[in-house]
Design an enzyme around this catalytic site. Structure first.
Site, PDB file in Angstrom:
ATOM      1  N   ASP A 263       0.815  -1.112   0.041  1.00 60.83           N
ATOM      2  CA  ASP A 263       0.093  -0.021  -0.090  1.00 60.83           C
ATOM      3  C   ASP A 263       0.867   1.082   0.176  1.00 60.83           C
ATOM      4  O   ASP A 263       2.191   1.099   0.224  1.00 60.83           O
ATOM      5  CB  ASP A 263      -0.952   0.036   0.990  1.00 60.83           C
TER       6      ASP A 263
HETATM    7  O1  LIG Z   1      -3.939   5.028  -4.215  1.00 56.78           O
HETATM    8  C1  LIG Z   1      -3.171   4.144  -4.114  1.00 56.78           C
HETATM    9  C2  LIG Z   1      -3.405   3.358  -2.867  1.00 56.78           C
HETATM   10  O2  LIG Z   1      -3.262   4.475  -1.748  1.00 56.78           O
HETATM   11  C3  LIG Z   1      -3.832   4.487  -0.639  1.00 56.78           C
HETATM   12  O3  LIG Z   1      -4.387   5.510  -0.448  1.00 56.78           O
HETATM   13  C4  LIG Z   1      -3.812   6.906  -0.650  1.00 56.78           C
HETATM   14  C5  LIG Z   1      -4.162   7.759  -1.544  1.00 56.78           C
HETATM   15  O4  LIG Z   1      -3.971   7.119  -2.881  1.00 56.78           O
HETATM   16  C6  LIG Z   1      -3.593   9.209  -1.769  1.00 56.78           C
HETATM   17  O5  LIG Z   1      -4.370  10.106  -2.579  1.00 56.78           O
HETATM   18  C7  LIG Z   1      -3.581   9.666  -0.488  1.00 56.78           C
HETATM   19  O6  LIG Z   1      -2.688  10.772  -0.507  1.00 56.78           O
HETATM   20  C8  LIG Z   1      -2.644  11.962   0.503  1.00 56.78           C
HETATM   21  C9  LIG Z   1      -1.932  11.596   1.722  1.00 56.78           C
HETATM   22  O7  LIG Z   1      -2.406  10.626   2.411  1.00 56.78           O
HETATM   23  C10 LIG Z   1      -2.044  12.864   2.477  1.00 56.78           C
HETATM   24  O8  LIG Z   1      -1.000  12.772   3.573  1.00 56.78           O
HETATM   25  C11 LIG Z   1      -1.548  14.141   1.599  1.00 56.78           C
HETATM   26  O9  LIG Z   1      -1.651  15.146   2.454  1.00 56.78           O
HETATM   27  O10 LIG Z   1      -2.398  14.125   0.724  1.00 56.78           O
HETATM   28  C12 LIG Z   1      -2.425  13.276  -0.203  1.00 56.78           C
HETATM   29  C13 LIG Z   1      -3.225  13.394  -1.592  1.00 56.78           C
HETATM   30  O11 LIG Z   1      -4.501  13.431  -1.210  1.00 56.78           O
HETATM   31  O12 LIG Z   1      -2.891   9.030   0.652  1.00 56.78           O
HETATM   32  C14 LIG Z   1      -3.713   7.779   0.739  1.00 56.78           C
HETATM   33  C15 LIG Z   1      -2.866   6.871   1.662  1.00 56.78           C
HETATM   34  O13 LIG Z   1      -2.786   7.367   3.024  1.00 56.78           O
HETATM   35  C16 LIG Z   1      -4.915   3.420  -0.231  1.00 56.78           C
HETATM   36  O14 LIG Z   1      -4.863   2.891   1.074  1.00 56.78           O
HETATM   37  C17 LIG Z   1      -4.926   2.315  -1.361  1.00 56.78           C
HETATM   38  O15 LIG Z   1      -6.224   1.492  -1.181  1.00 56.78           O
HETATM   39  C18 LIG Z   1      -4.738   2.794  -2.731  1.00 56.78           C
HETATM   40  O16 LIG Z   1      -4.855   1.736  -3.560  1.00 56.78           O
END
Ligand SMILES: OC[C@H]1O[C@@H](O[C@H]2[C@H](O)[C@@H](O)[C@H](O[C@H]3[C@H](O)[C@@H](O)[C@H](O)O[C@@H]3CO)O[C@@H]2CO)[C@H](O)[C@@H](O)[C@@H]1O
Length: 734
Positions: A263
């Site tokens: 992940d």
């Molecule tokens: O997408 C691939 C896998 O990712 C995990 O989720 C992530 C998600 O894709 C991502 O957009 C998000 O990003 C944010 C991040 O967490 C945050 O700290 C930052 O400030 O902003 C980012 C953009 O919005 O993070 C997610 C993980 O925390 C999923 O668990 C998985 O199922 C996906 O397939």
């Protein structure tokens, strides 16, 4: 895995295909060990042309936000391997602007219709392929739904391992029939959003096998290309470097030939992850471009013999074999996430949205019969005034609800809200429609009184923990409807005695307040219908189809009745096997609406149960094929039942088969789902439901023998219209 073992196992796989009718409809999806063996042979040839640097590159993401997809690895020129694109997710191409927003997994599970689910998978696969996506990050049978308010439960198919397993396998077969790699996720024990990146899930051996691993075993049996390891620790070790679960359970016990992808940022160490069984790291850096654990560091570790060359070769072969398995080495479309790929897939979206609607209560008001005047009430009857895609990753609950929030979402290409579709239908009937598009209970009297039917919309939502919506940081803290839904319905029911309550929700809500109101004549559980929200609802409200969905979880009378709590620290999974209906049955707690429940506009009678069995007690003994020992997938018993539509209109029933293990087995849930079918029947017509029970369906996991055992004695067989509406019983003896 070794080539010889694949050759030996090919014969066993053919036996399975003949004996398990459920999977015969598989079309061009790769079939079993022989296809993997051919893919591995090609992977070995390619491997011999690759430098150590190439191998490190193919297992390492290029870094967050550094490529066209959410996950990317670099092209390997020496073998003609492309820049690989991994993209969410479980309901279609995330961030696509020319693709569809497929109905969420939970709505697909709610249809209990394997062919619709398979078609949904095939269309998701076709759209992913059209966008040049090599690997679509779904389906998501983890979380399974230990917590009724678990933030991401809606991405999967329901709170039962068998239902999750069948739907997961059909989805993978559909996706991979389009030549797209499918990633099944999240492996394993990631049942809550709170603290998901710090907590440890301590799960005992029997529970992990019978509950949490089960859908993943079905996924591996369906030849899934990759498995995503989860954020949490399992029994004290990070899931993405957990030798016991990745090498032990997944690769050895289940014979998984594909690759394990992390992940996003779930990897914690360079060497530990490599040795523990991770095969590809994603996205390759943290969200700030730092924290790179493979790439150069893995190269060094291999050169220093801290990670063996054989392990790096194994990772590489797993990734290459999956690519060859799906025949992605020739004619694959170029990456274009914005490609127009919608085709006629909205027909499937509407069908899943509609056939997943569960009619919970109906005192004769439905279907609507050309009413003169109706009222439509609630903010979720209309599309979000700022636009259906106004909130990033659907991170709000404003306007009509079609999905939860997080990485498992897509952009809506269009959105048909309930009010839009009701208005269109009302126009053709000459019905007057009045609208209150707010949840203001005090102002509802004037719009609700004097109409033939007052249709009131309420919601509850949840999602992934990186977004907080209206103070909900992923998991729902309670099971109440949002936006004062109970008070809104109470006010409407005071003004009108013909109230239809429509619920859009990511999971169970407690309905006791609403249920107690005499004016509430119908409750329609419309679930999560995505872009076809209003059209699907009108199909059911007006009787264009008879409702045929069944609950994929229990609706309890109170939150505490579920017996689980989102954990604030580590979680020892003390409830063991007893989640959802298994817990309600075991504790003899009456739910409001039980797992598997759903009404129709017609009636069905059940008769003529027949049980034939050659099940013999004892352990599984077969060689390991993808999914586990080969004989686990052999049919050992068949149950048939006659289902008759004894009512006046066309409809579909979902007869469900539950088993009760004999007393020689260790203590087990009173009933466990082990078969279902969906039969569409004209009035007066009968059909036969055939339930093929495989060895695994009659087995428990024996922790001492480390094997699946069919216990000796008499098994209870219950066939019914829900987990508590049992119409026929029988026994079989092993
Ligand atoms: O997408 C691939 C896998 O990712 C995990 O989720 C992530 C998600 O894709 C991502 O957009 C998000 O990003 C944010 C991040 O967490 C945050 O700290 C930052 O400030 O902003 C980012 C953009 O919005 O993070 C997610 C993980 O925390 C999923 O668990 C998985 O199922 C996906 O397939």
């Amino acid at each position: 895995m070794h080539l010889q073992s694949f050759a030996l196992l090919a014969a066993a796989s053919l036996v399975r295909a003949e004996t398990n009718g459920r999977h015969d409809a598989r079309q061009t999806a790769p079939t079993g060990p022989e296809a993997w063996a051919a893919a591995y042979a090609r992977a070995s040839t390619a491997l011999s042309k690759m430098s150590q640097n190439d191998k490190v590159n193919i297992v390492t993401g290029v870094g967050w936000d550094k490529g066209p997809c959410v996950g990317n690895t670099p092209a390997i020129g020496s073998i003609g391997y492309p820049q690989l694109c991994l993209q969410d997710g479980p309901l279609g191409v995330r961030f696509g602007t020319g693709s569809n927003a497929f109905t969420p997994g939970i709505q697909a599970g709610s249809t209990w219709d394997v062919e619709l689910i398979r078609q949904r998978g095939a269309y998701i696969g076709a759209e992913a392929r059209g966008c040049g996506v090599h690997n679509i990050l779904g389906p998501a049978p983890g979380p399974i739904g230990k917590h009724p308010g678990g933030g991401r439960n809606w991405e999967g198919f329901g709170a039962d391992p068998y239902l999750q397993g069948i739907a997961t396998a059909a989805t993978i077969e559909g996706i991979q029939s389009a030549g797209v790699q499918s990633t099944v996720k999240h492996f394993i024990g990631n049942e809550q959003e709170l603290n998901r990146e710090t907590m440890s899930s301590t799960i005992d051996d029997r529970t992990i096998h019978e509950l949490y691993l089960w859908p993943f075993a079905e996924a591996v049996h369906a030849n899934v290309a990759s498995v995503m390891c989860s954020y949490n620790k399992v029994n004290g070790t990070w899931a993405c470097e957990n030798d016991k679960i990745l090498n032990g359970l997944l690769k050895n016990e289940l014979g998984f030939p594909g690759y394990v992808v992390s992940d996003w940022n779930a990897q914690h160490t360079t060497n530990g992850a490599a040795i523990g069984g991770l095969d590809m790291t994603m996205p390759g850096s943290d969200y700030n471009g730092k924290g790179i654990l493979w790439g150069g560091l893995l190269n060094q570790a291999v050169s220093n013999n801290q990670v063996s060359k054989a392990r790096l070769d194994d990772m590489t072969k797993r990734i290459l074999a999956s690519w060859y398995l799906l025949k992605q080495d020739s004619g694959y479309p170029r990456i274009n996430i914005k490609a127009n790929v919608q085709g006629n897939h909205k027909e499937n979206i509407r069908a899943v949205a509609r056939d997943g609607i569960v009619l919970l209560k109906n005192s004769g008001i439905l279907p609507l019969k050309k009413p003169t005047k109706i009222a439509v009430i609630g903010s979720s009857a209309v599309v979000n005034p700022k636009g259906a895609n106004a909130c990033v990753d659907r991170g709000c609950n404003t306007g009509a609800l079609g999905m939860g929030w997080g990485s498992g979402t897509t952009e809506y290409p269009y959105f048909v809200a309930p009010y839009d579709a009701i208005k269109t239908r009302a126009q053709s009937d000459g019905t007057t429609v009045s609208l209150q598009n707010s949840d203001n209970a005090s102002g509802v009297q004037s719009v609700a009184s004097g109409v033939d039917a007052a249709i009131v919309f309420i919601t509850a939502s949840s999602g992934e923990g990186y977004i907080t919506t209206e103070s909900v940081a992923g998991d729902r803290p309670n099971l109440d409807p949002w936006h004062n839904g109970n008070q809104l319905v109470q006010a409407v029911a005071q003004a009108n005695q013909n109230v239809v309550v429509v619920v859009h929700s990511t999971g169970p809500i407690v309905l006791e307040t609403i249920q107690a109101l005499p004016g509430v004549k119908a409750i329609v559980w419309a679930g999560l219908p995505s872009q076809e929200n209003g059209n699907a609802l009108v199909d059911v409200l007006y009787g264009l189809v008879s409702p045929s969905g069944k609950l994929p979880y229990t609706i309890g009378k109170s939150q505490s009745d579920y017996g689980t709590k989102v954990s604030t620290g580590n979680d020892n999974f003390a409830e063991g096997l007893y989640i959802d209906y298994r817990h309600f049955d075991n504790q003899k707690i009456a739910p409001r609406y039980e797992f598997g429940f759903g009404l129709s506009y017609t009636n069905f009678t059940f008769s003529d149960i027949e049980v034939t069995s050659n099940a013999k007690s004892g352990p599984a003994t077969g060689a390991v094929v993808p999914g586990g020992r080969a004989d686990l997938f052999d049919n050992v018993a068949t149950v048939t039942a006659k289902i008759t539509n004894s009512g006046g209109v066309l409809g579909a029933e979902v007869p469900q088969l539950y088993i009760t293990l004999p007393s020689s087995a260790p203590s087990s849930p009173p009933k466990q789902l082990r078969g279902f079918a969906k039969l569409k029947l004209a009035p007066g017509a009968s059909g036969t439901a055939t339930f093929n029970l495989r060895r695994k369906d009659l087995s428990y996991w024996d922790t001492r023998q480390q094997n699946w055992i069919i216990p000796s004695g008499s098994f209870g067989i219950s066939v019914g219209a829900s987990s508590r509406d049992i119409r026929l019983t029988g026994t079989l003896t092993a």
